[in-house]
Design an enzyme around this catalytic site. Structure first.
Site, PDB file in Angstrom:
ATOM      1  CB  SER A 114     -20.131   0.353 -29.167  1.00 19.82           C
ATOM      2  OG  SER A 114     -19.473   0.164 -27.937  1.00 19.82           O
ATOM      3  CD  GLU A 162     -17.830  -0.768 -23.402  1.00 21.78           C
ATOM      4  OE1 GLU A 162     -18.115  -1.959 -23.623  1.00 21.78           O
ATOM      5  OE2 GLU A 162     -18.267   0.159 -24.093  1.00 21.78           O
TER       6      GLU A 162
HETATM    7  C1  BEZ Z   1     -14.511   0.372 -27.967  1.00 20.65           C
HETATM    8  O1  BEZ Z   1     -15.375   0.782 -28.714  1.00 20.65           O
HETATM    9  O2  BEZ Z   1     -13.392   0.861 -27.938  1.00 20.65           O
HETATM   10  C2  BEZ Z   1     -14.776  -0.724 -27.038  1.00 20.65           C
HETATM   11  C3  BEZ Z   1     -15.010  -1.965 -27.537  1.00 20.65           C
HETATM   12  C4  BEZ Z   1     -15.257  -2.982 -26.662  1.00 20.65           C
HETATM   13  C5  BEZ Z   1     -15.254  -2.734 -25.300  1.00 20.65           C
HETATM   14  C6  BEZ Z   1     -14.995  -1.496 -24.833  1.00 20.65           C
HETATM   15  C7  BEZ Z   1     -14.753  -0.473 -25.695  1.00 20.65           C
END
Ligand code: BEZ
Length: 199
Positions: free
Chosen positions: A28, A99
């Site tokens: 994301s 996150e």
């Molecule tokens: C990211 O988009 O890098 C991401 C994916 C999952 C958790 C945190 C960040």
């Protein structure tokens, strides 16, 4: 390991002594930048691949019915493309909260990809730098693990959480990768299965 990782990230990886940090986004974070950044460039990491193997209790699902979101799985020879953002360390207060569902921060080498603006390289003539990535390993409580493309698509099709439908997460990611001219067969195969299930 508890799936709320806010305190653990702060304690394991203090960043406040640094002026800025490169954050690598593979999910994301590629299409949802709700934080300020100094610079952004396409980049990739080697030895990791994206997998829809992590449960989401707080964004694309609920504790009772978790959605399926991405994590990284260590895979020799693999390449994972995404976006790198240069941020100040205080940005991680926000990101650690966003996150927090099982993700730990780790440092990894980042390799710059050619930008659409045709600039030579991402980092003052160097083609590699160190960056931070969030990953959720198999020992976190929200981890779901592997399933077939069709099972993952069916799970995503029925899941929804405070950030919206799980399907939106997958479709936005797939479009963002296409916009970067990046092919990720895991993501695109699940997208094809999901589209078969959508009205
Ligand atoms: C990211 O988009 O890098 C991401 C994916 C999952 C958790 C945190 C960040």
């Amino acid at each position: 390991m508890s799936h709320n990782t806010i305190a653990l990230n702060k304690q394991r990886q203090p960043l406040n002594h640094l002026d800025s940090v490169w954050l690598f986004g593979y999910g994301s974070l590629i299409y949802k930048t709700d934080f300020a950044y100094l610079d952004a460039k396409p980049a990739c990491i080697y030895g990791w691949q994206r997998r829809f193997w992590q449960g989401s209790h707080d964004h694309r699902g609920t504790p009772e019915a978790p959605g399926r979101v991405l994590t990284l799985v260590e895979t020799p020879g693999a390449r994972c493309a995404g976006m790198a953002y240069q941020v100040t360390p205080d940005t991680f207060e926000h990101l650690d909260h966003r996150e927090k569902n099982g993700y730990l921060r780790v440092f990894t080498p980042l390799h710059w990809l050619p930008s659409s603006d045709n600039s030579e390289s991402g980092n003052s003539g160097h083609d590699e730098t160190e960056g931070v990535v969030y990953l959720a390993s198999a020992d976190n409580e929200a981890y779901l693990g592997p399933a077939s493309d069709a099972e993952i698509a069916a799970h995503i099709a029925k899941s929804r959480g405070p950030s919206g439908p799980n399907s939106e997460y997958l479709l936005k990611l797939a479009q963002a990768l296409r916009d970067m001219n990046e092919h990720d067969e895991h993501v695109f195969a699940i997208e094809r299965q999901l589209l078969l299930l959508m009205p």
